[in-house]
Design an enzyme around this catalytic site. Sequence first.
Site, PDB file in Angstrom:
ATOM      1  N   CYS A   1     -91.918   5.885 -27.248  1.00 58.77           N
ATOM      2  CA  CYS A   1     -90.923   6.649 -27.316  1.00 58.77           C
ATOM      3  C   CYS A   1     -90.421   6.696 -25.983  1.00 58.77           C
ATOM      4  O   CYS A   1     -90.958   6.557 -24.832  1.00 58.77           O
ATOM      5  CB  CYS A   1     -91.715   8.068 -27.406  1.00 58.77           C
ATOM      6  SG  CYS A   1     -90.445   9.501 -27.450  1.00 58.77           S
ATOM      7  N   LEU A   2     -88.866   6.897 -25.599  1.00 51.57           N
ATOM      8  CA  LEU A   2     -88.342   6.652 -24.384  1.00 51.57           C
ATOM      9  C   LEU A   2     -88.326   7.770 -23.580  1.00 51.57           C
ATOM     10  O   LEU A   2     -88.289   7.926 -22.477  1.00 51.57           O
ATOM     11  CB  LEU A   2     -86.637   6.494 -24.780  1.00 51.57           C
ATOM     12  CG  LEU A   2     -86.339   5.249 -25.727  1.00 51.57           C
ATOM     13  CD1 LEU A   2     -84.640   5.429 -25.983  1.00 51.57           C
ATOM     14  CD2 LEU A   2     -86.656   4.026 -24.975  1.00 51.57           C
TER      15      LEU A   2
ATOM     16  N   GLN B   1     -83.647  14.682 -27.004  1.00 52.01           N
ATOM     17  CA  GLN B   1     -84.321  13.956 -26.109  1.00 52.01           C
ATOM     18  C   GLN B   1     -83.157  13.967 -24.684  1.00 52.01           C
ATOM     19  O   GLN B   1     -83.541  13.656 -23.766  1.00 52.01           O
ATOM     20  CB  GLN B   1     -84.478  12.510 -26.545  1.00 52.01           C
ATOM     21  CG  GLN B   1     -85.623  12.586 -27.270  1.00 52.01           C
ATOM     22  CD  GLN B   1     -86.005  10.814 -27.618  1.00 52.01           C
ATOM     23  OE1 GLN B   1     -85.329  10.709 -28.628  1.00 52.01           O
ATOM     24  NE2 GLN B   1     -86.700  10.158 -27.132  1.00 52.01           N
TER      25      GLN B   1
ATOM     26  N   HIS C   1     -88.627  14.927 -33.459  1.00 52.39           N
ATOM     27  CA  HIS C   1     -88.099  15.416 -31.917  1.00 52.39           C
ATOM     28  C   HIS C   1     -87.272  16.632 -32.433  1.00 52.39           C
ATOM     29  O   HIS C   1     -87.207  17.731 -31.445  1.00 52.39           O
ATOM     30  CB  HIS C   1     -87.235  14.339 -31.567  1.00 52.39           C
ATOM     31  CG  HIS C   1     -87.849  13.170 -30.880  1.00 52.39           C
ATOM     32  ND1 HIS C   1     -88.680  13.546 -29.648  1.00 52.39           N
ATOM     33  CD2 HIS C   1     -88.004  11.887 -30.839  1.00 52.39           C
ATOM     34  CE1 HIS C   1     -89.190  12.536 -29.102  1.00 52.39           C
ATOM     35  NE2 HIS C   1     -88.983  11.504 -29.767  1.00 52.39           N
TER      36      HIS C   1
ATOM     37  N   HIS D   1     -90.094   9.685 -36.942  1.00 53.91           N
ATOM     38  CA  HIS D   1     -90.325  10.251 -35.408  1.00 53.91           C
ATOM     39  C   HIS D   1     -89.177  10.839 -34.831  1.00 53.91           C
ATOM     40  O   HIS D   1     -89.268  11.861 -34.052  1.00 53.91           O
ATOM     41  CB  HIS D   1     -90.589   8.756 -34.816  1.00 53.91           C
ATOM     42  CG  HIS D   1     -90.639   8.576 -33.308  1.00 53.91           C
ATOM     43  ND1 HIS D   1     -91.827   8.207 -32.575  1.00 53.91           N
ATOM     44  CD2 HIS D   1     -89.613   9.348 -32.236  1.00 53.91           C
ATOM     45  CE1 HIS D   1     -91.630   8.323 -31.216  1.00 53.91           C
ATOM     46  NE2 HIS D   1     -90.601   8.988 -30.862  1.00 53.91           N
ATOM     47  N   GLU D   2     -87.936  10.348 -35.223  1.00 51.98           N
ATOM     48  CA  GLU D   2     -86.702  11.099 -34.786  1.00 51.98           C
ATOM     49  C   GLU D   2     -86.658  12.448 -35.260  1.00 51.98           C
ATOM     50  O   GLU D   2     -86.322  13.465 -34.558  1.00 51.98           O
ATOM     51  CB  GLU D   2     -85.355  10.115 -34.834  1.00 51.98           C
ATOM     52  CG  GLU D   2     -85.374   8.972 -34.197  1.00 51.98           C
ATOM     53  CD  GLU D   2     -85.941   8.644 -32.852  1.00 51.98           C
ATOM     54  OE1 GLU D   2     -85.638   9.647 -31.988  1.00 51.98           O
ATOM     55  OE2 GLU D   2     -86.383   7.723 -32.463  1.00 51.98           O
TER      56      GLU D   2
ATOM     57  N   GLY E   1     -84.159   4.146 -31.569  1.00 54.08           N
ATOM     58  CA  GLY E   1     -84.002   5.491 -32.080  1.00 54.08           C
ATOM     59  C   GLY E   1     -83.807   6.426 -30.841  1.00 54.08           C
ATOM     60  O   GLY E   1     -84.134   6.131 -29.864  1.00 54.08           O
TER      61      GLY E   1
HETATM   62  O1  K1U Z   1     -87.769   7.576 -28.055  1.00 55.07           O
HETATM   63  C1  K1U Z   1     -87.549   7.649 -29.123  1.00 55.07           C
HETATM   64  O2  K1U Z   1     -87.400   8.205 -30.000  1.00 55.07           O
HETATM   65  C2  K1U Z   1     -87.205   6.050 -29.548  1.00 55.07           C
HETATM   66  C3  K1U Z   1     -88.393   5.168 -29.968  1.00 55.07           C
HETATM   67  C4  K1U Z   1     -88.285   5.097 -31.486  1.00 55.07           C
HETATM   68  C5  K1U Z   1     -89.737   4.486 -31.976  1.00 55.07           C
HETATM   69  C6  K1U Z   1     -90.176   3.300 -31.669  1.00 55.07           C
HETATM   70  C7  K1U Z   1     -91.295   2.976 -32.180  1.00 55.07           C
HETATM   71  C8  K1U Z   1     -91.840   3.624 -33.336  1.00 55.07           C
HETATM   72  C9  K1U Z   1     -91.202   4.660 -33.570  1.00 55.07           C
HETATM   73  C10 K1U Z   1     -90.173   5.139 -32.807  1.00 55.07           C
HETATM   74  C11 K1U Z   1     -87.991   3.742 -29.233  1.00 55.07           C
HETATM   75  O3  K1U Z   1     -86.974   3.129 -29.412  1.00 55.07           O
HETATM   76  S1  K1U Z   1     -89.388   3.003 -28.037  1.00 55.07           S
HETATM   77  C12 K1U Z   1     -88.975   1.731 -27.501  1.00 55.07           C
HETATM   78  C13 K1U Z   1     -89.294   0.663 -28.620  1.00 55.07           C
HETATM   79  O4  K1U Z   1     -90.200   0.878 -29.434  1.00 55.07           O
HETATM   80  C14 K1U Z   1     -88.398  -0.614 -28.841  1.00 55.07           C
HETATM   81  C15 K1U Z   1     -87.383  -0.944 -27.929  1.00 55.07           C
HETATM   82  C16 K1U Z   1     -86.638  -2.204 -28.209  1.00 55.07           C
HETATM   83  C17 K1U Z   1     -87.159  -3.099 -29.149  1.00 55.07           C
HETATM   84  C18 K1U Z   1     -88.060  -2.577 -29.947  1.00 55.07           C
HETATM   85  C19 K1U Z   1     -88.742  -1.292 -29.747  1.00 55.07           C
HETATM   86 ZN    ZN Z   2     -89.259   9.539 -29.218  1.00 51.02          ZN
END
Ligand code: K1U
Ligand code: ZN
Length: 170
Positions: free
Chosen positions: A91-92, A51, A137, A133-134, A46
């Site tokens: 979260c990235l 962000q 943000h 979650h998004e 996401g």
């Molecule tokens: O930063 C963000 O908002 C993106 C975030 C989204 C998210 C992940 C897990 C739970 C809620 C919201 C991410 O993508 S973090 C990276 C991640 O979880 C992931 C990356 C690659 C494959 C699987 C998961």
């Molecule tokens: Zn996030």
Amino acid sequence: MAILNILNYPDPRLHTIAKPIEVVDNSIRKLVDDMAETMYLAPGIGLAATQVDHHIQLILVDISETKDDLNVLINPQIIEASGHQEYQEGCLSVPDVFELVKRAERIKVKALNYQGKSFEIEADGLLAVCIQHEMDHLLGKVFVDYLSPLKRHRIKTKMKKRVKESLISA
Ligand code: K1U
Ligand code: ZN
């Protein structure tokens, strides 16, 4: 397309409230394309415009393993929510931190798509977690805001240490 810079917690810009998008034009579609490239490269499931320092109501979500099921949600609004679930979120903008967060299990969301057309999406499980979650943000909320002040303080310290170390090694 272009790779965009992702803001890192505790950057104060992550707490900006996003404005609705009035017209879905080519400049918005270019931002969507750049955000998608940035999200897939990260890699993430996401990304919110907040962000990448664009304070408009735009989020992307793709929870597929094949990275070919991109959901573009412009001006998203939750119109129904039910149940509860807990998920270990990441979260990235908060690299290498994963914590349990409680959210609704099922949601129905109304939004505009890439073409600016209104649609509704029903989500449960991880898709529902990721959309919520998004959308947080866009309200200037990061998932660590759900944690205790002590945990949040530790995460802030860890993030600031990472920045210092990256500056020294640069
Ligand atoms: O930063 C963000 O908002 C993106 C975030 C989204 C998210 C992940 C897990 C739970 C809620 C919201 C991410 O993508 S973090 C990276 C991640 O979880 C992931 C990356 C690659 C494959 C699987 C998961
Ligand atoms: Zn996030």
